[in-house]
Design a protein around this motif. Structure first.
Motif, mmCIF file in Angstrom:
data_model
loop_
_atom_site.group_PDB
_atom_site.id
_atom_site.type_symbol
_atom_site.label_atom_id
_atom_site.label_comp_id
_atom_site.label_asym_id
_atom_site.label_seq_id
_atom_site.Cartn_x
_atom_site.Cartn_y
_atom_site.Cartn_z
ATOM 1 N N THR B 143 0.984 -1.246 -0.176
ATOM 2 C CA THR B 143 -0.036 -0.021 -0.282
ATOM 3 C C THR B 143 0.943 1.005 -0.122
ATOM 4 O OG1 THR B 143 -1.600 -1.255 1.019
ATOM 5 C CG2 THR B 143 -2.063 1.539 1.474
ATOM 6 N N PHE B 144 1.773 1.379 0.497
ATOM 7 C CA PHE B 144 2.463 2.074 0.858
ATOM 8 C C PHE B 144 3.670 2.065 -0.506
ATOM 9 C CE2 PHE B 144 0.057 2.545 4.494
ATOM 10 C CZ PHE B 144 0.278 3.593 4.940
ATOM 11 N N HIS B 145 3.886 1.572 -1.038
ATOM 12 C CA HIS B 145 5.293 1.120 -2.223
ATOM 13 C C HIS B 145 6.161 0.887 -1.580
ATOM 14 C CE1 HIS B 145 1.829 2.114 -5.055
ATOM 15 N NE2 HIS B 145 1.517 3.002 -3.810
ATOM 16 N N LEU B 146 6.079 -0.182 -0.297
ATOM 17 C CA LEU B 146 7.918 0.060 0.473
ATOM 18 C C LEU B 146 8.492 -0.808 -0.550
ATOM 19 C CD1 LEU B 146 6.834 0.391 3.714
ATOM 20 C CD2 LEU B 146 8.675 2.194 2.033
ATOM 21 N N VAL B 147 7.692 -2.405 -1.343
ATOM 22 C CA VAL B 147 7.869 -3.125 -1.970
ATOM 23 C C VAL B 147 7.067 -3.449 -3.886
ATOM 24 C CG1 VAL B 147 8.961 -4.140 -0.448
ATOM 25 C CG2 VAL B 147 6.625 -4.566 -0.667
ATOM 26 N N PRO B 148 7.886 -3.283 -4.583
ATOM 27 C CA PRO B 148 7.066 -3.379 -5.929
ATOM 28 C C PRO B 148 5.505 -4.287 -5.184
ATOM 29 C CG PRO B 148 9.183 -4.078 -6.634
ATOM 30 C CD PRO B 148 9.043 -4.012 -4.917
ATOM 31 N N ALA B 149 4.678 -3.889 -6.219
ATOM 32 C CA ALA B 149 3.267 -4.820 -5.830
ATOM 33 C C ALA B 149 2.854 -6.761 -6.875
ATOM 34 C CB ALA B 149 2.155 -4.167 -6.798
ATOM 35 N N ASP B 150 4.327 -6.708 -7.490
ATOM 36 C CA ASP B 150 4.116 -8.219 -8.239
ATOM 37 C C ASP B 150 5.162 -9.071 -7.144
ATOM 38 O OD1 ASP B 150 6.868 -6.324 -8.629
ATOM 39 O OD2 ASP B 150 6.376 -6.944 -11.161
#
Lengths: 292, 300
Positions: B143-150
């Motif tokens: 959610t906080f884009h700390l890791v890539p979604a995929d």
């Protein structure tokens, strides 16, 4: 100004650390008695929702867990007792300056902290001694930790006044009696610390049973936990048996909730004991590692 | 004089059980190291097989698993020390400067707690919290884009080392801070007062009073950590290992277990294990002598 900034940084770091460490622990607790569908959808964040104790109920009727529990308690109690019975007298001897041989014995012990025979020769030794697949391997193995021995010895050296020994000696007291009736009662702090270290080691031991035990009825809690938590041989079959496919999928849906409950049930005994011993930690660790 | 001798005899009795234990269960296996230089023969046991020289070492050095296991062990150990070593020091400095005793105690009790979680439970926690479909932590990080979604944090080989190292810090950082907190508690108050009189602010006290005070502890622990650099925790690596991350998670100790114990290649396994121990020992000696030369602090 600089001091105020410093205080701010300390507050920010400490709150961040607290949240990062406490939240996952808190989450497991609330998730263990929340509706697992709501947990999986991310609805359970701060408070439990859809409270039920399905996970705990399942655990209470699972005989593997109780067998594992019983085995772990046996290994931990007897293992820790053996640890203390061997470590404390040895630490006492090695703390006595008049014991000349300690100059040879101590390095022999310390060397084993840094160099070992390795996994395979140790395994074969246990095999040759016919200890494999017996409860003894879990109790005897690791009977002395040199690290704990050093902590204890250093405590005896630095915290128990030598005058006491001279007085006792004049009264005709033997080393045995001096150790039992003077040194041990004065060393509650360090004894509780190493007892806790040893007990945690036995309780959480996974490697040794993995290597040295293969009978189901001897397996400690950690091996059972691994089967339930990581290999998912959990309750899909256990709960499903005799009730058809519907019950199996029902169990699968609740698998995570059971996992949370298992985690809590298996960890709680340690967490209950440790606050009582916490006050001794700093003293015990400090004495052992800094001066040792 | 007579009582002295009698006393010594008692001291021998008291130390004897430990001595026997160490002789049998620590030096016994060391005696068994010769297995690495022999062809293991089931009927003859520990030391019965024919000498094979360095055959099994060569076999390991020439095997396709040599570089991967060595590299994986080094990478995990290196990042564990690089990131894991300074954290407890930082935490200790922070805890030490908290004045509110109640808050301090709550914080300490909390940060020590993960240490009591077993490795099995720790890895299970990771699997639950990082599950790509239902994990709370996975959801938060994405959610906080700390890791890539995929990214699948449990299966992706490039996520293995960060997950291993960061979760390790989560678990033991608090516990490892105890020793630095203890060391800081020995700093005399006069030193703080003197620094304040000299006009030092709180940052300068950290640099000029507190860090120098705990430096010996830092160096000794660093030496000890260097010495166990390559004995990367078998349990956690083994438990986190899956078919997807195996290229980065097979370390020397899991390899010894897999080839040595599981496939009964006792001589080969012993050789690999001995290689590991020797490299460890060399690291310890190296770190120790560097520390001794640079600061006069050493273990031995």
């Amino acid at each position: 100004m600089a001091d105020r900034l410093y205080r701010l940084v300390v507050i920010v770091i400490s709150i961040f650390t607290f949240v990062v460490i406490a939240y996952p622990l808190y989450f497991i607790v609330i998730a263990s008695f929340s509706n697992s569908t709501m947990v999986n959808q991310g609805d359970v964040i701060f408070f439990p929702k859809g409270i039920n104790f399905y996970g705990y109920e399942k655990i209470f009727v699972d005989s593997r867990i109780w067998q594992g529990y019983l085995n772990t308690i046996i290994y931990t109690v007897f293992g820790t007792l053996l640890n203390l019975v061997i470590t404390i007298p040895a630490a006492y001897s090695l703390s006595r300056r008049e014991f000349r041989a300690r100059k040879i014995i101590m390095p022999l012990f310390v060397f084993t902290m840094y160099f070992s025979g390795g996994m395979i020769p140790t395994y074969l030794l246990f095999r040759d001694l016919h200890l494999l697949n017996t409860p003894w391997v879990m109790i005897i193995n690791g009977a002395v930790s040199v690290y704990n021995l050093i902590i204890t010895r250093t405590f005896f050296e630095s915290s128990i006044p030598d005058d006491l020994h001279e007085a006792a000696l004049l009264d005709g007291c033997s080393h045995f009696r001096y150790l039992a009736s003077v040194v041990t009662p004065l060393s509650k702090a360090v004894i509780s610390v190493i007892a806790l270290y040893y007990a945690v080691g036995h309780w959480n031991d996974f490697f040794n049973p993995l290597l040295y035990l293969n009978s189901d009825h001897l397996q400690p809690l950690q091996i059972i936990l691994r089967n339930i938590l990581l290999s998912n041989q959990a309750f899909a079959d256990g709960a499903g048996s005799g009730a058809g496919a519907g019950a199996g999928s029902y169990a699968q849906q609740y698998a995570d909730q059971i996992k949370f409950a298992v985690i809590i049930v298996s960890t709680v005994p340690l967490l209950v004991v440790y606050p009582f011993i916490q006050k001794y930690f700093e003293k015990g660790v400090m004495i052992g590692a800094v001066k040792g | 004089m007579k009582s002295m001798q009698k006393g010594n005899y008692q001291l021998w009795i008291l130390v004897l059980p430990a001595l026997i234990y160490i002789a049998v269960f620590a030096y016994g296996p060391m005696y068994g190291i010769q297995l690495a230089f022999r062809d293991f023969d089931f009927s003859k046991g520990f030391t019965g097989g024919d000498w094979a020289g360095f055959k099994y070492f060569e076999q390991y050095f020439n095997s396709p698993m040599f570089w991967p296991t060595l590299r994986n062990t080094f990478v995990i150990a290196f990042f564990s020390i690089l990131l894991g070593f300074p954290m407890p020091i930082l935490l200790a400095l922070v805890i030490n400067s908290i004045k509110n005793n109640k808050y301090k105690r709550i914080l300490q009790t909390t940060v020590y707690m993960p240490y009591f979680i077993s490795t099995v439970v720790m890895v299970a926690l990771l699997q639950i919290l990082l599950s790509p479909s239902t994990g709370v932590l996975d959801l938060f990080l994405k959610t906080f884009h700390l890791v890539p979604a995929d990214v699948n944090l449990l299966g992706n080989p490039s996520a293995f080392v960060p997950v291993y190292v960061l979760s390790g810090i989560w678990q033991v950082c608090g516990w490892n801070s105890i020793i630095f907190i203890a060391a800081l508690s020995t700093v005399e108050t006069q030193l703080y007062d003197a620094a304040k009189i000299d006009g030092a602010n709180r940052w300068q006290i950290v640099w000029n009073v507190e860090i120098p005070a705990i430096m010996p502890t830092i160096i000794i622990l660093l030496i000890l950590n260097m010495g166990s650099m390559l004995s990367v925790g078998f349990e956690k690596t083994f438990l986190m290992q899956n078919s997807l991350n195996k290229p980065v998670s097979e370390v020397i100790s899991t390899y010894v277990f897999n080839v040595g114990v599981k496939s009964n290649q006792y001589s080969f396994g012993s050789a690999v294990g001995l290689f590991n121990t020797v490299v460890n020992f060399m690291f310890l000696m190296l770190a120790n002598s560097v520390a001794q030369k640079s600061s006069n602090i050493s273990l031995m």
